[in-house]
Motif scaffolding. Structure first.
Motif, short mmCIF file in Angstrom:
data_model
loop_
_atom_site.label_atom_id
_atom_site.label_comp_id
_atom_site.label_asym_id
_atom_site.label_seq_id
_atom_site.Cartn_x
_atom_site.Cartn_y
_atom_site.Cartn_z
N VAL A 79 -24.62 -2.60 -42.62
CA VAL A 79 -24.12 -1.55 -43.52
C VAL A 79 -25.05 -1.46 -44.73
O VAL A 79 -25.25 -2.44 -45.45
CB VAL A 79 -22.67 -1.85 -43.96
N ALA A 80 -25.61 -0.28 -44.94
CA ALA A 80 -26.59 -0.09 -46.03
C ALA A 80 -25.85 -0.05 -47.35
O ALA A 80 -25.21 0.95 -47.69
CB ALA A 80 -27.37 1.21 -45.81
N SER A 81 -25.93 -1.13 -48.09
CA SER A 81 -25.10 -1.26 -49.27
C SER A 81 -25.71 -2.21 -50.30
O SER A 81 -25.57 -2.02 -51.50
CB SER A 81 -23.73 -1.80 -48.80
N LEU A 82 -26.40 -3.24 -49.80
CA LEU A 82 -27.05 -4.19 -50.71
C LEU A 82 -28.38 -3.59 -51.16
O LEU A 82 -29.17 -3.11 -50.34
CB LEU A 82 -27.29 -5.51 -49.96
N GLN A 83 -28.59 -3.61 -52.46
CA GLN A 83 -29.86 -3.09 -53.01
C GLN A 83 -30.50 -4.14 -53.90
O GLN A 83 -29.82 -4.94 -54.54
CB GLN A 83 -29.61 -1.83 -53.85
N VAL A 84 -31.82 -4.09 -53.96
CA VAL A 84 -32.57 -5.01 -54.79
C VAL A 84 -33.31 -4.19 -55.85
O VAL A 84 -33.76 -3.07 -55.56
CB VAL A 84 -33.55 -5.86 -53.94
N GLN A 85 -33.41 -4.74 -57.06
CA GLN A 85 -34.17 -4.03 -58.08
C GLN A 85 -35.63 -4.42 -57.96
O GLN A 85 -35.97 -5.61 -58.01
CB GLN A 85 -33.65 -4.36 -59.47
N THR A 86 -36.47 -3.43 -57.77
CA THR A 86 -37.90 -3.71 -57.61
C THR A 86 -38.51 -4.03 -58.97
O THR A 86 -37.96 -3.62 -60.01
CB THR A 86 -38.62 -2.50 -56.99
N GLY A 93 -38.62 -1.28 -61.30
CA GLY A 93 -37.37 -0.75 -61.85
C GLY A 93 -36.43 -0.13 -60.83
O GLY A 93 -35.24 -0.43 -60.84
N PRO A 94 -36.91 0.80 -59.96
CA PRO A 94 -35.95 1.45 -59.06
C PRO A 94 -35.26 0.50 -58.08
O PRO A 94 -35.83 -0.52 -57.70
CB PRO A 94 -36.83 2.44 -58.27
N TRP A 95 -34.04 0.89 -57.72
CA TRP A 95 -33.28 0.12 -56.72
C TRP A 95 -33.70 0.55 -55.32
O TRP A 95 -33.91 1.73 -55.08
CB TRP A 95 -31.79 0.38 -56.88
N ARG A 96 -33.77 -0.40 -54.41
CA ARG A 96 -34.10 -0.10 -53.01
C ARG A 96 -33.11 -0.81 -52.11
O ARG A 96 -32.69 -1.93 -52.39
CB ARG A 96 -35.51 -0.60 -52.68
N TYR A 97 -32.76 -0.15 -51.01
CA TYR A 97 -31.86 -0.78 -50.03
C TYR A 97 -32.56 -1.96 -49.36
O TYR A 97 -33.76 -1.89 -49.05
CB TYR A 97 -31.47 0.20 -48.94
N VAL A 98 -31.80 -3.00 -49.12
CA VAL A 98 -32.32 -4.14 -48.35
C VAL A 98 -31.97 -3.87 -46.89
O VAL A 98 -30.80 -3.78 -46.53
CB VAL A 98 -31.65 -5.45 -48.79
N ARG A 99 -32.99 -3.68 -46.09
CA ARG A 99 -32.73 -3.45 -44.67
C ARG A 99 -32.50 -4.80 -44.01
O ARG A 99 -33.35 -5.69 -44.05
CB ARG A 99 -33.91 -2.76 -44.01
N SER A 100 -31.35 -4.92 -43.43
CA SER A 100 -30.99 -6.20 -42.83
C SER A 100 -31.37 -6.17 -41.36
O SER A 100 -30.84 -5.40 -40.60
CB SER A 100 -29.48 -6.39 -43.02
N ARG A 101 -32.30 -7.02 -40.99
CA ARG A 101 -32.75 -7.04 -39.59
C ARG A 101 -31.94 -8.07 -38.82
O ARG A 101 -31.66 -9.15 -39.33
CB ARG A 101 -34.23 -7.39 -39.51
N PRO A 102 -31.63 -7.75 -37.56
CA PRO A 102 -30.79 -8.67 -36.78
C PRO A 102 -31.38 -10.07 -36.67
O PRO A 102 -30.66 -11.05 -36.58
CB PRO A 102 -30.72 -8.01 -35.40
N ASP A 103 -32.71 -10.18 -36.70
CA ASP A 103 -33.31 -11.50 -36.49
C ASP A 103 -33.65 -12.20 -37.81
O ASP A 103 -34.33 -13.22 -37.81
CB ASP A 103 -34.59 -11.37 -35.65
N ALA A 104 -33.20 -11.63 -38.93
CA ALA A 104 -33.63 -12.20 -40.22
C ALA A 104 -32.44 -12.57 -41.10
O ALA A 104 -31.35 -12.03 -40.97
CB ALA A 104 -34.52 -11.21 -40.95
#
Ligand SMILES: O=C(O)CCC(=O)C(=O)O
Ligand SMILES: [Fe+2]
Length: 356
Positions: free
Chosen positions: A222-229, A232-243
């Motif tokens: 679920v695209a919901s967790l974001q990291v602050q780069t 400055g801008p926020w980016r979604y953390v893509r969660s990979r099944p193997d990671a």
């Protein structure tokens, strides 16, 4: 003894579909995968050391999709228990203690948690029967995170900071020692879309750093967790099944005089094709031993950079346990409306910051 008995083995858990919304796909953070199994190879540590200054995405972690989904099945089921059953295991957040069940404080608070502490006599405690039924597997899962993910990464950080003793951090995170680590099951209950947008700016958990050493977030599409780069801008953390996604947390920032940065992250409303059902999270929080003081280590690298005596302004020495308890208690006061803001002093003159 509880009258409620769960089935012996939970029904399988299936992940939600990945989002098809373009607005998310264009905003994935660029997180390079760090193959933790490389640490067993010669030169592996040196190669990996270049990658660990921010968020980490580890693969090669040795957890199977099936066993992770079994943990999600328990996560799903524990929050399906009747509320009065869940409340029997309530945690005492007012005292800064997150072990057990944390319910929603009110309508504005959309997060439920069940935290299972590490398996040492200090933390022996009751659990709902459905957790007890699977306790051996939960223990094995938690211990393997500690031994196979946390400890190698702690050696990597000792290497990064050029410490003579590669086990310097390992010695301060002994599983049997006094101190708290836990596996967390989490459930977010989506608010109505209009309320979420108008009153909360679609933010579910504001930007924060974690108060432990390293946080391990298992796959959750679920695209919901974001990291602050860093820009400055926020980016979604893509969660990979193997990671497994790993946050650097406050203790490492303190130990490194700010050289390693506590990851700033937040949780936002998922895109429309994923916002119609609760979001689950499976997370492990590793912390230093209770009595470890949060101050810069004697590191040749930090000395060269002039960062070896930065104490982040603590007016007196603060231990890992004091820091974690103070942050949890502050969060509690905010949740129940005793303070207006989560920001401000946490302990010994040091404040916590939140980020929009
Ligand atoms: O649910 C998530 O993905 C992140 C949760 C989080 O940041 C936390 O519990 O500290
Ligand atoms: Fe967090």
């Amino acid at each position: 003894m509880s009258s409620f008995r769960a089935a012996e083995s939970p029904a399988p858990y299936e992940y939600p579909q990945e989002t098809r919304e373009k607005c998310v796909k264009v905003q994935y953070a660029n997180l390079e995968a760090l193959d933790i199994s490389k640490m067993e190879q010669p030169e592996g540590t040196a190669a990996l050391a270049k990658q660990v200054l921010s968020f980490i995405n580890t693969n090669g972690h040795g957890f199977s999709d099936e066993e992770i989904r079994r943990q999600y099945a328990l996560c799903r089921d524990v929050f399906e228990l009747p509320l009065e059953e869940r409340r029997r295991f309530a945690c005492d957040t007012a005292k800064g203690d997150f072990r057990g069940y944390k319910e929603r404080a009110n309508d504005r608070d959309i997060v439920e948690m069940y935290n299972i502490p590490k398996f040492t006599p200090e933390h022996s405690r009751p659990h709902p029967q459905l957790i007890l039924d699977q306790l051996d597997e939960i223990k094995d899962f938690s211990l393997r995170i500690h031994n196979n993910l946390l400890l190698p990464l702690l050696r990597l950080f000792a290497y990064v900071l050029e410490l003579d003793d590669e086990d310097f951090f390992v010695q301060r995170h002994r599983y049997e020692a006094e101190g708290l680590e836990y596996l967390r099951y989490m459930k977010y209950h989506p608010r109505p879309a209009a309320t979420d947008a108008a009153e909360f700016g679609n933010v579910w958990t504001p930007g924060h750093s974690d108060y432990n050493t390293l946080t391990f977030l298992f796959h959750q599409p679920v695209a919901s967790l974001q990291v602050q780069t860093p820009e400055g801008p926020w980016r979604y953390v893509r969660s990979r099944p193997d990671a497994v996604v790993v946050n650097i947390a406050d203790a490492l920032e303190f130990f490194s005089g700010g050289y390693l940065k506590s990851t700033i992250h937040r949780v936002v409303r998922p895109p429309p094709d994923q916002a119609d059902r609760p979001r689950l999270s499976l997370i492990y929080f590793a912390r230093p031993e209770a009595k470890v003081t949060l101050k810069p280590v004697a590191s040749p690298l930090l000395r060269r950079l002039g960062m070896h005596d930065q104490t982040e302004g603590f007016t007196h020495e603060v231990t890992a346990e004091e820091w974690a308890r103070a942050r949890i208690a502050k969060d509690h006061k905010f949740r129940v409306g005793e303070v207006k803001s989560r920001e401000g002093e946490i302990i010994a003159g040091v404040s916590q910051k939140l980020y929009d």
